[in-house]
Design a protein around this motif. Structure first.
Motif, PDB file in Angstrom:
ATOM      1  N   ASP A   1      32.031   6.762  94.643  1.00  0.00           N
ATOM      2  CA  ASP A   1      31.712   5.900  95.774  1.00  0.00           C
ATOM      3  C   ASP A   1      30.499   6.502  96.471  1.00  0.00           C
ATOM      4  OD1 ASP A   1      31.521   4.606  98.200  1.00  0.00           O
ATOM      5  OD2 ASP A   1      33.483   5.243  98.936  1.00  0.00           O
ATOM      6  N   THR A   2      29.382   5.795  96.475  1.00  0.00           N
ATOM      7  CA  THR A   2      28.143   6.349  97.015  1.00  0.00           C
ATOM      8  C   THR A   2      28.231   6.652  98.505  1.00  0.00           C
ATOM      9  OG1 THR A   2      27.276   4.114  97.364  1.00  0.00           O
ATOM     10  CG2 THR A   2      26.731   5.201  95.287  1.00  0.00           C
ATOM     11  N   ALA A   3      29.184   6.019  99.197  1.00  0.00           N
ATOM     12  CA  ALA A   3      29.337   6.259 100.636  1.00  0.00           C
ATOM     13  C   ALA A   3      30.344   7.367 100.935  1.00  0.00           C
ATOM     14  CB  ALA A   3      29.781   4.979 101.335  1.00  0.00           C
ATOM     15  N   PHE A   4      31.070   7.843  99.889  1.00  0.00           N
ATOM     16  CA  PHE A   4      32.159   8.805 100.109  1.00  0.00           C
ATOM     17  C   PHE A   4      32.959   8.359 101.333  1.00  0.00           C
ATOM     18  CE2 PHE A   4      29.204  12.023  98.005  1.00  0.00           C
ATOM     19  CZ  PHE A   4      29.832  11.897  96.778  1.00  0.00           C
ATOM     20  N   SER A   5      33.412   7.104 101.309  1.00  0.00           N
ATOM     21  CA  SER A   5      33.884   6.433 102.510  1.00  0.00           C
ATOM     22  C   SER A   5      35.306   6.776 102.941  1.00  0.00           C
ATOM     23  CB  SER A   5      33.776   4.916 102.311  1.00  0.00           C
ATOM     24  OG  SER A   5      34.459   4.516 101.141  1.00  0.00           O
ATOM     25  N   ASN A   6      36.066   7.481 102.112  1.00  0.00           N
ATOM     26  CA  ASN A   6      37.467   7.745 102.498  1.00  0.00           C
ATOM     27  C   ASN A   6      37.671   9.146 103.059  1.00  0.00           C
ATOM     28  OD1 ASN A   6      37.123   9.245 100.213  1.00  0.00           O
ATOM     29  ND2 ASN A   6      39.016   8.575  99.208  1.00  0.00           N
ATOM     30  N   GLY A   7      36.584   9.799 103.482  1.00  0.00           N
ATOM     31  CA  GLY A   7      36.709  11.129 104.082  1.00  0.00           C
ATOM     32  C   GLY A   7      36.682  12.260 103.077  1.00  0.00           C
ATOM     33  N   LYS A   8      36.600  11.929 101.803  1.00  0.00           N
ATOM     34  CA  LYS A   8      36.495  12.934 100.750  1.00  0.00           C
ATOM     35  C   LYS A   8      35.340  12.581  99.827  1.00  0.00           C
ATOM     36  CE  LYS A   8      40.721  12.563  99.189  1.00  0.00           C
ATOM     37  NZ  LYS A   8      41.975  12.802  98.414  1.00  0.00           N
ATOM     38  N   ARG A   9      34.801  13.609  99.195  1.00  0.00           N
ATOM     39  CA  ARG A   9      33.773  13.394  98.182  1.00  0.00           C
ATOM     40  C   ARG A   9      34.472  13.441  96.822  1.00  0.00           C
ATOM     41  NH1 ARG A   9      29.848  18.199  99.729  1.00  0.00           N
ATOM     42  NH2 ARG A   9      31.849  19.193 100.178  1.00  0.00           N
ATOM     43  N   GLU A  10      34.702  12.280  96.229  1.00  0.00           N
ATOM     44  CA  GLU A  10      35.482  12.201  95.002  1.00  0.00           C
ATOM     45  C   GLU A  10      34.623  11.740  93.830  1.00  0.00           C
ATOM     46  OE1 GLU A  10      39.964  11.162  95.564  1.00  0.00           O
ATOM     47  OE2 GLU A  10      38.813   9.790  96.830  1.00  0.00           O
ATOM     48  N   ILE A  11      34.795  12.426  92.707  1.00  0.00           N
ATOM     49  CA  ILE A  11      34.080  12.115  91.481  1.00  0.00           C
ATOM     50  C   ILE A  11      35.104  11.963  90.360  1.00  0.00           C
ATOM     51  CG2 ILE A  11      32.294  12.863  89.852  1.00  0.00           C
ATOM     52  CD1 ILE A  11      31.176  12.507  92.622  1.00  0.00           C
ATOM     53  N   TRP A  12      34.896  10.962  89.506  1.00  0.00           N
ATOM     54  CA  TRP A  12      35.728  10.806  88.308  1.00  0.00           C
ATOM     55  C   TRP A  12      34.872  11.130  87.102  1.00  0.00           C
ATOM     56  CZ3 TRP A  12      36.745   8.510  92.785  1.00  0.00           C
ATOM     57  CH2 TRP A  12      38.085   8.392  93.177  1.00  0.00           C
ATOM     58  N   LEU A  13      35.343  12.065  86.270  1.00  0.00           N
ATOM     59  CA  LEU A  13      34.541  12.605  85.164  1.00  0.00           C
ATOM     60  C   LEU A  13      35.194  12.336  83.821  1.00  0.00           C
ATOM     61  CD1 LEU A  13      32.373  14.529  83.854  1.00  0.00           C
ATOM     62  CD2 LEU A  13      33.965  16.405  84.371  1.00  0.00           C
ATOM     63  N   GLN A  14      34.368  11.943  82.856  1.00  0.00           N
ATOM     64  CA  GLN A  14      34.728  11.953  81.447  1.00  0.00           C
ATOM     65  C   GLN A  14      33.701  12.808  80.726  1.00  0.00           C
ATOM     66  OE1 GLN A  14      34.798   7.607  80.733  1.00  0.00           O
ATOM     67  NE2 GLN A  14      36.828   7.925  79.864  1.00  0.00           N
ATOM     68  N   GLY A  15      34.156  13.723  79.863  1.00  0.00           N
ATOM     69  CA  GLY A  15      33.233  14.577  79.135  1.00  0.00           C
ATOM     70  C   GLY A  15      33.057  15.914  79.819  1.00  0.00           C
ATOM     71  N   GLU A  16      31.798  16.354  79.946  1.00  0.00           N
ATOM     72  CA  GLU A  16      31.525  17.682  80.521  1.00  0.00           C
ATOM     73  C   GLU A  16      30.426  17.598  81.562  1.00  0.00           C
ATOM     74  OE1 GLU A  16      30.841  22.310  79.064  1.00  0.00           O
ATOM     75  OE2 GLU A  16      30.351  20.677  77.680  1.00  0.00           O
ATOM     76  N   ALA A  17      30.585  18.338  82.654  1.00  0.00           N
ATOM     77  CA  ALA A  17      29.580  18.349  83.716  1.00  0.00           C
ATOM     78  C   ALA A  17      29.576  19.693  84.421  1.00  0.00           C
ATOM     79  CB  ALA A  17      29.836  17.226  84.723  1.00  0.00           C
ATOM     80  N   TRP A  18      28.395  20.066  84.880  1.00  0.00           N
ATOM     81  CA  TRP A  18      28.226  21.250  85.715  1.00  0.00           C
ATOM     82  C   TRP A  18      27.943  20.765  87.130  1.00  0.00           C
ATOM     83  CZ3 TRP A  18      28.597  26.502  85.286  1.00  0.00           C
ATOM     84  CH2 TRP A  18      28.044  27.264  86.315  1.00  0.00           C
ATOM     85  N   PHE A  19      28.664  21.314  88.115  1.00  0.00           N
ATOM     86  CA  PHE A  19      28.538  20.878  89.506  1.00  0.00           C
ATOM     87  C   PHE A  19      27.995  22.007  90.369  1.00  0.00           C
ATOM     88  CE2 PHE A  19      31.787  18.277  87.614  1.00  0.00           C
ATOM     89  CZ  PHE A  19      31.606  17.013  88.150  1.00  0.00           C
ATOM     90  N   ASP A  20      26.997  21.694  91.175  1.00  0.00           N
ATOM     91  CA  ASP A  20      26.511  22.592  92.217  1.00  0.00           C
ATOM     92  C   ASP A  20      26.733  21.857  93.537  1.00  0.00           C
ATOM     93  OD1 ASP A  20      25.326  24.461  93.810  1.00  0.00           O
ATOM     94  OD2 ASP A  20      23.389  24.459  92.785  1.00  0.00           O
ATOM     95  N   VAL A  21      27.810  22.227  94.234  1.00  0.00           N
ATOM     96  CA  VAL A  21      28.316  21.429  95.350  1.00  0.00           C
ATOM     97  C   VAL A  21      27.735  21.905  96.688  1.00  0.00           C
ATOM     98  CG1 VAL A  21      30.378  20.660  96.568  1.00  0.00           C
ATOM     99  CG2 VAL A  21      30.449  20.986  94.087  1.00  0.00           C
ATOM    100  N   ALA A  22      27.188  20.969  97.440  1.00  0.00           N
ATOM    101  CA  ALA A  22      26.694  21.276  98.787  1.00  0.00           C
ATOM    102  C   ALA A  22      27.869  21.532  99.726  1.00  0.00           C
ATOM    103  CB  ALA A  22      25.855  20.106  99.305  1.00  0.00           C
ATOM    104  N   GLN A  23      27.739  22.524 100.556  1.00  0.00           N
ATOM    105  CA  GLN A  23      28.819  22.877 101.477  1.00  0.00           C
ATOM    106  C   GLN A  23      28.876  21.882 102.633  1.00  0.00           C
ATOM    107  OE1 GLN A  23      29.007  26.892 102.793  1.00  0.00           O
ATOM    108  NE2 GLN A  23      28.819  27.769 100.752  1.00  0.00           N
TER     109      GLN A  23
END
Length: 334
Positions: A149-171
């Motif tokens: 959800d581009t707005a992260f509208s439910n108070g959480k930053r949620e991502i659904w992943l298939q496969g492999e990904a590297w995440f560098d998460v902003a605090q």
């Protein structure tokens, strides 16, 4: 596309069982509806694919909540005789792509702004970097995909992943960042980590480079994972945790291939995804051989296969099809 095939694809997407290739096939069908201009006029293929996916999920959400009519800005009742709501959704998507002007609604308090707008990104053979709205970065490996959800509208930053990904998460203290892979959820506040959730093994592997993450299943927290540790969540619900070299796990983000004590069969699957190849073991036991090797981004598939054959004493010959190779050799691994 024939009606039966379209029905099958829609059913699989709605049930969450569609593969990336099947989702791409459905996206391509959306993009092919060029008779109607409206919303899709001036869009390229990727933009049409993204809009189709967003509309499909948005309308499905509205139907589930009993407010489908509110979610549509144009009449889409061309097929009222169909009781199957999945077909009705497909018709709605096509109609909206033609009429233009649409809204993405989510459950929201009165007077609030528009909420959930879904973005989906998929890769084929290349690594792709994605910038998220919160400043976080995601690198997607070959044959992988995320949606959010581009707005992260439910108070959480949620991502659904298939496969492999590297995440560098902003605090963002107080705003958790969660990655969902099947029944496993990885939650962080600010860190860098890798998730390997390819379907080939049934395992979900989370490796942490910096910070700390909590990994949980549908019922409970499984473990916290610290830098240079990894947790392997298995399909049967069990898990294990051990040390890992996080830099190895992120090497693919720059095009490198690093295999450390990896089964030859899993190495083969990674090469298939990266090079769109087919590697066939004439003797399945060869796939259990352990491989430790690394290759630069410029190394060709043929060069990699020659080196792997040398490492474990196998023989690799070309098949009749393009990028098809047969692997044979001794049952004893070197």
């Amino acid at each position: 596309m024939e009606q039966e095939r379209l029905q099958k694809l829609i059913d699989k997407v709605l049930s969450g069982q569609a593969t990336l290739l099947e989702q791409q096939e459905l996206d391509q069908w959306y993009a092919a509806q060029d008779e109607a201009q409206g919303l899709t006029e001036g869009m390229d293929t990727q933009e049409k694919s993204t809009v189709g996916s967003q509309l499909f999920r948005s309308i499905e959400q509205r139907i589930q909540s009993g407010e489908a009519q509110e979610a549509m800005a144009a009449p889409v009742y061309a097929m009222p005789s169909r009781n199957n709501r999945k077909w009705w959704i497909a018709a709605a998507v096509v109609a909206l792509l033609g009429f233009g002007g649409f809204y993405f609604f989510n459950s929201r308090p009165a007077g609030s702004a528009l909420a959930a707008v879904w973005q989906e990104v998929r890769t084929t053979t290349d690594v792709q970097e994605v910038s998220l709205p919160d400043g976080s970065k995601v690198w997607l490996n070959a044959g992988s995909g995320i949606r959010y959800d581009t707005a992260f509208s439910n108070g959480k930053r949620e991502i659904w992943l298939q496969g492999e990904a590297w995440f560098d998460v902003a605090q963002r203290p107080g705003t958790p960042f969660e990655v969902h892979t099947g029944d496993v959820t990885t939650q962080v506040l600010g860190t860098a980590f890798n998730i390997d959730a390819y379907d080939s093994t049934g395992n979900i592997i989370v490796t942490v480079n910096s910070g700390k993450v909590a990994v949980r299943d549908a019922d409970k927290i499984l473990s916290q994972v610290l830098p240079n540790q990894r947790i392997v969540c298995k399909a049967d619900g069990s898990f294990s945790k051990d040390s890992a070299i996080a830099n190895d796990m992120m090497a693919w983000t720059s095009g490198q291939l690093v295999f450390r004590n990896m089964k030859f069969s899993e190495v083969a699957k990674r090469l298939e995804r990266k090079f769109r190849a087919e590697l066939i073991f004439r003797d399945a036991s060869i796939g259990n051989c352990s491989i430790t090797a690394s290759f630069t981004p410029s190394t060709t598939l043929e060069e990699i296969l020659d080196m792997l054959a040398l490492i474990n004493g196998s023989e690799i010959i070309s098949g009749k099809a393009y990028n098809q190779f047969y692997i044979s050799g001794k049952k004893q691994c070197k």
